[in-house]
Design a protein around this motif. Structure first.
Motif, PDB file in Angstrom:
ATOM      1  N   THR A  52       0.835  -1.210   0.000  1.00  0.00           N
ATOM      2  CA  THR A  52       0.000   0.000   0.000  1.00  0.00           C
ATOM      3  C   THR A  52       0.866   1.255   0.000  1.00  0.00           C
ATOM      4  O   THR A  52       0.475   2.268  -0.595  1.00  0.00           O
ATOM      5  N   SER A  53       2.015   1.204   0.624  1.00  0.00           N
ATOM      6  CA  SER A  53       2.917   2.359   0.598  1.00  0.00           C
ATOM      7  C   SER A  53       3.387   2.649  -0.825  1.00  0.00           C
ATOM      8  O   SER A  53       3.445   3.814  -1.237  1.00  0.00           O
ATOM      9  N   PHE A  54       3.731   1.606  -1.585  1.00  0.00           N
ATOM     10  CA  PHE A  54       4.124   1.805  -2.974  1.00  0.00           C
ATOM     11  C   PHE A  54       2.975   2.366  -3.797  1.00  0.00           C
ATOM     12  O   PHE A  54       3.171   3.226  -4.652  1.00  0.00           O
ATOM     13  N   ILE A  55       1.766   1.890  -3.551  1.00  0.00           N
ATOM     14  CA  ILE A  55       0.604   2.387  -4.297  1.00  0.00           C
ATOM     15  C   ILE A  55       0.373   3.857  -3.996  1.00  0.00           C
ATOM     16  O   ILE A  55       0.189   4.676  -4.906  1.00  0.00           O
ATOM     17  N   TYR A  56       0.368   4.240  -2.731  1.00  0.00           N
ATOM     18  CA  TYR A  56       0.163   5.644  -2.366  1.00  0.00           C
ATOM     19  C   TYR A  56       1.289   6.527  -2.878  1.00  0.00           C
ATOM     20  O   TYR A  56       1.062   7.635  -3.351  1.00  0.00           O
ATOM     21  N   LEU A  57       2.515   6.036  -2.796  1.00  0.00           N
ATOM     22  CA  LEU A  57       3.659   6.797  -3.288  1.00  0.00           C
ATOM     23  C   LEU A  57       3.555   7.040  -4.789  1.00  0.00           C
ATOM     24  O   LEU A  57       3.878   8.125  -5.278  1.00  0.00           O
ATOM     25  N   THR A  58       3.050   6.055  -5.506  1.00  0.00           N
ATOM     26  CA  THR A  58       2.887   6.200  -6.951  1.00  0.00           C
ATOM     27  C   THR A  58       1.856   7.272  -7.284  1.00  0.00           C
ATOM     28  O   THR A  58       2.062   8.102  -8.162  1.00  0.00           O
ATOM     29  N   PHE A  59       0.727   7.278  -6.569  1.00  0.00           N
ATOM     30  CA  PHE A  59      -0.300   8.283  -6.836  1.00  0.00           C
ATOM     31  C   PHE A  59       0.128   9.683  -6.417  1.00  0.00           C
ATOM     32  O   PHE A  59      -0.141  10.657  -7.110  1.00  0.00           O
ATOM     33  N   VAL A  60       0.813   9.799  -5.294  1.00  0.00           N
ATOM     34  CA  VAL A  60       1.209  11.114  -4.791  1.00  0.00           C
ATOM     35  C   VAL A  60       2.297  11.731  -5.650  1.00  0.00           C
ATOM     36  O   VAL A  60       2.257  12.923  -5.966  1.00  0.00           O
ATOM     37  N   LEU A  88       3.164  10.877  -8.777  1.00  0.00           N
ATOM     38  CA  LEU A  88       2.911  10.726 -10.211  1.00  0.00           C
ATOM     39  C   LEU A  88       3.892   9.782 -10.902  1.00  0.00           C
ATOM     40  O   LEU A  88       4.489  10.093 -11.924  1.00  0.00           O
ATOM     41  N   GLY A  89       4.102   8.629 -10.333  1.00  0.00           N
ATOM     42  CA  GLY A  89       4.896   7.604 -10.992  1.00  0.00           C
ATOM     43  C   GLY A  89       6.250   7.330 -10.371  1.00  0.00           C
ATOM     44  O   GLY A  89       6.901   6.370 -10.747  1.00  0.00           O
ATOM     45  N   PHE A  90       6.696   8.143  -9.423  1.00  0.00           N
ATOM     46  CA  PHE A  90       8.001   7.901  -8.826  1.00  0.00           C
ATOM     47  C   PHE A  90       8.022   6.580  -8.056  1.00  0.00           C
ATOM     48  O   PHE A  90       9.022   5.871  -8.064  1.00  0.00           O
ATOM     49  N   GLY A  91       6.917   6.244  -7.402  1.00  0.00           N
ATOM     50  CA  GLY A  91       6.845   4.986  -6.652  1.00  0.00           C
ATOM     51  C   GLY A  91       7.007   3.782  -7.558  1.00  0.00           C
ATOM     52  O   GLY A  91       7.669   2.808  -7.205  1.00  0.00           O
ATOM     53  N   PHE A  92       6.408   3.837  -8.744  1.00  0.00           N
ATOM     54  CA  PHE A  92       6.543   2.739  -9.697  1.00  0.00           C
ATOM     55  C   PHE A  92       7.977   2.633 -10.202  1.00  0.00           C
ATOM     56  O   PHE A  92       8.521   1.540 -10.342  1.00  0.00           O
ATOM     57  N   ALA A  93       8.592   3.774 -10.457  1.00  0.00           N
ATOM     58  CA  ALA A  93       9.994   3.769 -10.891  1.00  0.00           C
ATOM     59  C   ALA A  93      10.899   3.218  -9.796  1.00  0.00           C
ATOM     60  O   ALA A  93      11.821   2.451 -10.070  1.00  0.00           O
ATOM     61  N   LEU A  94      10.625   3.582  -8.550  1.00  0.00           N
ATOM     62  CA  LEU A  94      11.386   3.057  -7.420  1.00  0.00           C
ATOM     63  C   LEU A  94      11.202   1.546  -7.308  1.00  0.00           C
ATOM     64  O   LEU A  94      12.152   0.809  -7.063  1.00  0.00           O
ATOM     65  N   TYR A  95       9.967   1.089  -7.497  1.00  0.00           N
ATOM     66  CA  TYR A  95       9.674  -0.346  -7.446  1.00  0.00           C
ATOM     67  C   TYR A  95      10.454  -1.096  -8.520  1.00  0.00           C
ATOM     68  O   TYR A  95      11.042  -2.145  -8.250  1.00  0.00           O
ATOM     69  N   LEU A  96      10.475  -0.578  -9.730  1.00  0.00           N
ATOM     70  CA  LEU A  96      11.220  -1.243 -10.802  1.00  0.00           C
ATOM     71  C   LEU A  96      12.719  -1.252 -10.527  1.00  0.00           C
ATOM     72  O   LEU A  96      13.408  -2.234 -10.802  1.00  0.00           O
TER      73      LEU A  96
END
Length: 75
Positions: free
Chosen positions: A35-43, A45-53
């Motif tokens: 859920t932290s990655f999901i919220y980080l991605t929405f807040v 605008l995609g940085f959370g997804f880039a961090l995940y990758l």
């Protein structure tokens, strides 16, 4: 409908490996990390997804470099 279940199963099996390993390392529940990655991605605008990758790539490289050997004679 069966294709959707197979896709969901494969994503859960392979895609959430990063979150599980981070949660084990930090000693917290996996659901909190996801859920932290999901919220980080929405807040952000995609940085959370880039961090995940990036973390997925880093863990894959780490697994290739550091292999666990069961004994001294496994060279």
């Amino acid at each position: 409908m069966k294709i959707q279940h197979q896709l969901l199963y494969s994503l859960q099996k392979r895609g959430f490996e990063v979150c599980r390993r981070i949660a084990e390392r930090l000693g917290i529940r996996t659901k909190i990390v996801r859920t932290s990655f999901i919220y980080l991605t929405f807040v952000t605008l995609g940085f959370g997804f880039a961090l995940y990758l990036f973390l997925a790539f880093w863990l894959k490289i780490k697994d290739l470099v550091y292999t666990k050997r069961t004994s001294v004679f496994d060279l």
